[in-house]
Design a protein around this motif. Structure first.
Motif, short mmCIF file in Angstrom:
data_model
loop_
_atom_site.label_atom_id
_atom_site.label_comp_id
_atom_site.label_asym_id
_atom_site.label_seq_id
_atom_site.Cartn_x
_atom_site.Cartn_y
_atom_site.Cartn_z
N TRP A 143 0.82 -1.21 0.00
CA TRP A 143 0.00 0.00 0.00
C TRP A 143 0.86 1.26 0.00
CZ3 TRP A 143 -4.28 -1.91 -1.39
CH2 TRP A 143 -4.74 -3.12 -0.89
N LEU A 144 2.12 1.13 0.39
CA LEU A 144 3.03 2.27 0.33
C LEU A 144 3.64 2.42 -1.06
CD1 LEU A 144 4.79 1.73 3.75
CD2 LEU A 144 3.31 3.65 3.15
N ALA A 145 3.61 1.34 -1.85
CA ALA A 145 4.13 1.41 -3.21
C ALA A 145 3.11 2.00 -4.17
CB ALA A 145 4.55 0.02 -3.68
N ARG A 183 -9.36 9.10 9.86
CA ARG A 183 -8.80 8.83 8.55
C ARG A 183 -7.45 8.15 8.72
NH1 ARG A 183 -6.32 12.06 4.13
NH2 ARG A 183 -5.81 13.61 5.70
N PHE A 184 -7.25 7.03 8.01
CA PHE A 184 -6.00 6.28 8.18
C PHE A 184 -5.54 5.70 6.85
CE2 PHE A 184 -9.43 3.29 8.75
CZ PHE A 184 -9.00 2.13 8.15
N HIS A 185 -4.24 5.54 6.74
CA HIS A 185 -3.62 4.90 5.58
C HIS A 185 -3.71 3.39 5.74
CE1 HIS A 185 -0.60 3.89 2.54
NE2 HIS A 185 -0.67 5.14 2.12
N ASN A 217 -2.02 -5.72 8.37
CA ASN A 217 -3.01 -6.19 7.41
C ASN A 217 -2.93 -7.69 7.27
OD1 ASN A 217 -4.20 -3.62 5.99
ND2 ASN A 217 -2.00 -3.25 6.17
N ARG A 218 -4.05 -8.34 7.48
CA ARG A 218 -4.13 -9.79 7.33
C ARG A 218 -5.42 -10.12 6.57
NH1 ARG A 218 -1.24 -13.93 9.66
NH2 ARG A 218 -2.26 -15.95 9.76
N PHE A 219 -5.45 -9.70 5.34
CA PHE A 219 -6.59 -9.96 4.48
C PHE A 219 -6.09 -10.03 3.04
CE2 PHE A 219 -6.16 -5.39 4.33
CZ PHE A 219 -6.45 -5.07 3.02
N VAL A 258 9.04 -4.48 -3.82
CA VAL A 258 7.67 -4.20 -3.42
C VAL A 258 6.84 -3.68 -4.59
CG1 VAL A 258 6.24 -2.80 -1.88
CG2 VAL A 258 8.39 -3.73 -1.06
N ARG A 259 7.45 -2.94 -5.48
CA ARG A 259 6.71 -2.40 -6.62
C ARG A 259 6.20 -3.51 -7.54
NH1 ARG A 259 6.61 2.92 -6.93
NH2 ARG A 259 8.12 4.12 -5.71
N VAL A 260 6.93 -4.62 -7.61
CA VAL A 260 6.46 -5.76 -8.40
C VAL A 260 5.22 -6.36 -7.74
CG1 VAL A 260 7.07 -8.04 -9.30
CG2 VAL A 260 8.77 -6.20 -9.28
N LEU A 261 5.22 -6.44 -6.41
CA LEU A 261 4.04 -6.94 -5.70
C LEU A 261 2.84 -6.04 -5.94
CD1 LEU A 261 5.53 -7.97 -2.23
CD2 LEU A 261 5.12 -9.41 -4.21
N ALA A 262 3.07 -4.72 -5.87
CA ALA A 262 1.96 -3.78 -6.10
C ALA A 262 1.43 -3.92 -7.52
CB ALA A 262 2.44 -2.36 -5.84
N TRP A 263 2.32 -4.17 -8.48
CA TRP A 263 1.88 -4.37 -9.86
C TRP A 263 1.02 -5.63 -9.98
CZ3 TRP A 263 3.17 -8.34 -13.32
CH2 TRP A 263 2.74 -8.14 -14.63
#
Length: 694
Positions: free
Chosen positions: A85-87, A211-213, A381-383, A433-438
């Protein structure tokens, strides 16, 4: 013919349980064969690289803890599901969620700020350790990985602020929330904000916007923190019922060892086409008009996120619970079915032409229930996010509910959720991490985001002031997302939160359509009984004995008059009038039987008035026995009537009879009673009274 709409012939509705299982068996068989073929090479790749990546991560943690402890205090690497989520899943869509809490009036801004700091931000356990460290930590990037470290410049005043004074009405509050949902959140400080407004609205309520990230934690853990730490202490220990993902997590992990490579290729690398790129889909036409940059299913990097239309609605929980019992479906299925019908109405999907399906992206919780001996909640996060099809092309609320139930059962019985979870967890130690976000962005094919958060059954309070309602709005995963909907159950209420792209329809329009779907489904199933429910008649109300007595006497007199009129009627009179008089007698007798049954069950229970019902059973039997009289006499009367009618008018008589037959059939077999009553001149008509002194 031109100018006419080409309406398709409705297809025959087949329950999913009655469909052939050959296709499902063949699909599962081919998936198993494919999984076995890839089992050896995939696990050989994992076994070689995972130990190396774990060793490098251990070296990094040790180096940071020994040599850079002061520069990076509290260094803690993020899990892969936190880091994606940060990527930035999409650059123009911030993964920020908003929660609205409405409290009773009486709290000041400083009181709320002090409670939040003491009970949430600075809360400590029995060992004097900070319980929820992430509320004071920021995110840093070290050697390509993200980590939480303590923010030395943490200032609560930058995170707990006042809502602007011009936000003084419901409409302005909705606009303000719409702006917050699209506002990015800086990562160089803790990933949360609290906006407070006191004396809001005509009741002077207190409004808290949280409000949260998404990298901070998931919604389930934050709800647990709210109930266990932030709100006032109670004797009850709050628990959230574990979902199917958490219950079956162990066994599905074993199944994922074989099936994970199949889901990696079919769901993440080569997913189906997205909702906003399908020809004939309801989302493609508007996107082309607005952007003009989407073609052949390719996204534009310059897509801008637009302000969302915000709305919330309190649903009728009692009606929804009864629908769940009657249909033997989960509350989640009922809500999704009604939301699907509302989308169908708002998108103008009338079923005249075959259109592309739409999907919804939902979060599957993989957490297990908390222990009763500890109040510490593990943040993170565990979903996983999964896509499922919304049957908007299906006509009828019940068939749509069938399909949703079938899809959910298939999802529960598969290991897809656990497989995707472990795919991201394992690849997070191997690839950037960017590969995971992709991969996650590629697997999201839906234009809607649907969330279902369970809250506490009992009402919570903050410093003695009750929390009246809680509404939640999940973030939009992609800018193509048309709808973000959330169902939050709390204190026998279910709040629906909607964030809608106004280029398609308004949030209020969708909320009204949802309410109408719930009403229509309740009316459709109004005569169905839930398991163990006793059927109630119309006349069974909690009335005083004297009122019930008067009603019985009135019905008896009306029944006597109707029987006299019917007995004196000539067999040669008009068939329609004869049928109406017969129907009137039938209804009066049914009402009388119903009230006598109520009186028998309620004797000696109201205000100490004793009712004698010794003859009640005989009276009811006599009234019901009139049905047999009708069967013996109706054929004779009908024959006399037919003989009396000239041959040329018998066709109209047949039409009237068929109309009467249809009314009898529609009333159902559960409505006994005579249609024709013949009373001899020397026969006396008896008053049926449950009272001796009448």
């Amino acid at each position: 013919m031109s100018g006419q709409r080409d309406v398709r012939k409705p297809a025959r509705i087949i329950h999913p349980s009655q469909q052939s299982i050959l296709r499902l068996v063949w699909r599962e068989l081919w998936a198993l064969i494919f999984a076995l073929l890839l089992f050896v090479p995939v696990w050989l790749f994992v076994v070689i690289l995972i130990p190396i990546s774990w060793f490098l991560a251990f070296c990094l943690d040790s180096f940071m803890a020994v040599f850079l402890k002061e520069s990076y205090p509290g260094f803690e690497r993020l899990s892969p599901w936190d880091a994606i989520w940060l990527a930035q899943i999409h650059p123009s869509t911030p993964p920020v969620s908003v929660c609205l809490l409405t409290l009773e009036r009486g709290l000041t801004f400083q009181e709320i700020k002090g409670l939040i700091l003491d009970r949430m931000v600075l809360a400590k356990d029995d060992s004097d350790n900070i319980m929820y460290k992430r509320f004071m930590q920021k995110v840093v990037s070290v050697l390509g990985c993200y980590a939480f470290v303590y923010d030395g410049a943490f200032d609560p005043s930058k995170h707990i602020t006042l809502i602007p004074p011009d936000v003084s009405s419901q409409s302005s509050l909705k606009d303000y929330i719409g702006e917050l949902t699209q506002m990015p959140m800086a990562t160089n400080r803790p990933l949360w904000m609290l906006h407070i407004r006191t004396n809001f609205g005509p009741n002077g309520d207190t409004i808290i916007l949280y409000r949260f990230h998404q990298a901070l934690s998931d919604g389930i853990s934050l709800v647990k923190i709210l109930c266990r730490s932030v709100t006032d202490k109670t004797q009850e220990v709050y628990h959230i019922k574990s979902r199917f993902g958490g219950i079956n997590f162990g066994i599905n992990t074993v199944r994922s060892a074989v099936m994970a490579n199949v889901y990696f290729f079919t769901t993440m690398l080569f997913p189906p086409r997205t909702d906003w790129s399908r020809r004939g889909g309801p989302f493609l036409r508007v996107r082309r008009q607005l952007e003009g940059v989407i073609s052949n299913g390719k996204e534009s990097s310059g897509t801008l996120a637009r302000k969302r239309d915000i709305y919330w609605l309190e649903t009728n929980t009692q009606v929804l619970d009864r629908l769940s019992l009657v249909t033997r479906n989960s509350l989640h299925n009922i809500l999704i079915a009604c939301l699907t019908g509302a989308l169908r109405s708002c998108l103008g999907h009338d079923g005249s032409k075959k259109k592309a399906p739409i999907h919804a992206c939902t979060a599957v919780d993989l957490r297990r229930p908390l222990s009763t001996t500890t109040s510490v909640v593990e943040m993170g996060n565990r979903f996983v996010l999964l896509n499922f099809q919304l049957p908007i092309a299906t006509i009828g609320s019940i068939p749509r509910l069938w399909k949703i139930r079938f899809s959910e059962d298939r999802l529960k019985n598969s290991s897809e959720s656990t497989s995707i979870y472990w795919i991201i967890q394992i690849l997070g130690h191997i690839v950037p991490v960017r590969v995971l976000a992709w991969l996650v962005r590629r697997s999201i094919i839906s234009g809607c985001t649907v969330s279902n958060l369970p809250g506490p059954d009992a009402q919570l309070s903050l410093n003695g002031k009750a929390i009246k309602s809680i509404v939640f709005w999940p973030f939009s995963i992609t800018p193509h997302s048309v709808l973000s909907a959330s169902f939050f159950s709390y204190a026998d209420k279910c709040m629906l939160g909607l964030a809608v792209d106004p280029d398609y329809f308004s949030a209020e329009e969708l909320a009204n359509a949802f309410s109408q779907e719930v009403t229509d489904l309740a009316e459709l199933l109004s005569n169905r009984r839930a398991p163990g429910e006793i059927k109630r008649r119309v006349s069974e109300y909690r009335e005083p004995p004297q009122v019930l007595r008067n009603r019985i006497l009135e019905v008896q007199r009306a029944l006597q008059d109707a029987q006299v009129s019917l007995s004196s009627a000539s067999a040669k009179q008009d068939m329609t009038a004869w049928a109406d008089q017969t129907s009137k007698v039938n209804l009066l007798q049914e009402d009388l039987v119903s009230m006598l049954s109520v009186a028998r069950r309620r004797k000696s229970v109201f205000e100490g008035v004793s009712m004698d019902f010794e003859e009640d059973e005989d009276m009811v039997n006599e009234v019901r026995a009139l049905s047999s009289i009708r069967r013996r006499t109706s054929s004779i009367n009908s024959l006399e009537f037919v003989k009396a009618v000239p041959p040329g008018k018998r066709s109209s008589m047949s039409a009237s009879r068929s109309g009467l037959s249809e009314r009898e059939t529609s009333s159902g077999p559960s409505q006994p009673g005579p249609q024709t009553i013949t009373v001899r001149p020397d026969q006396k008509i008896r008053f049926y009274s449950p009272y001796k002194d009448f």
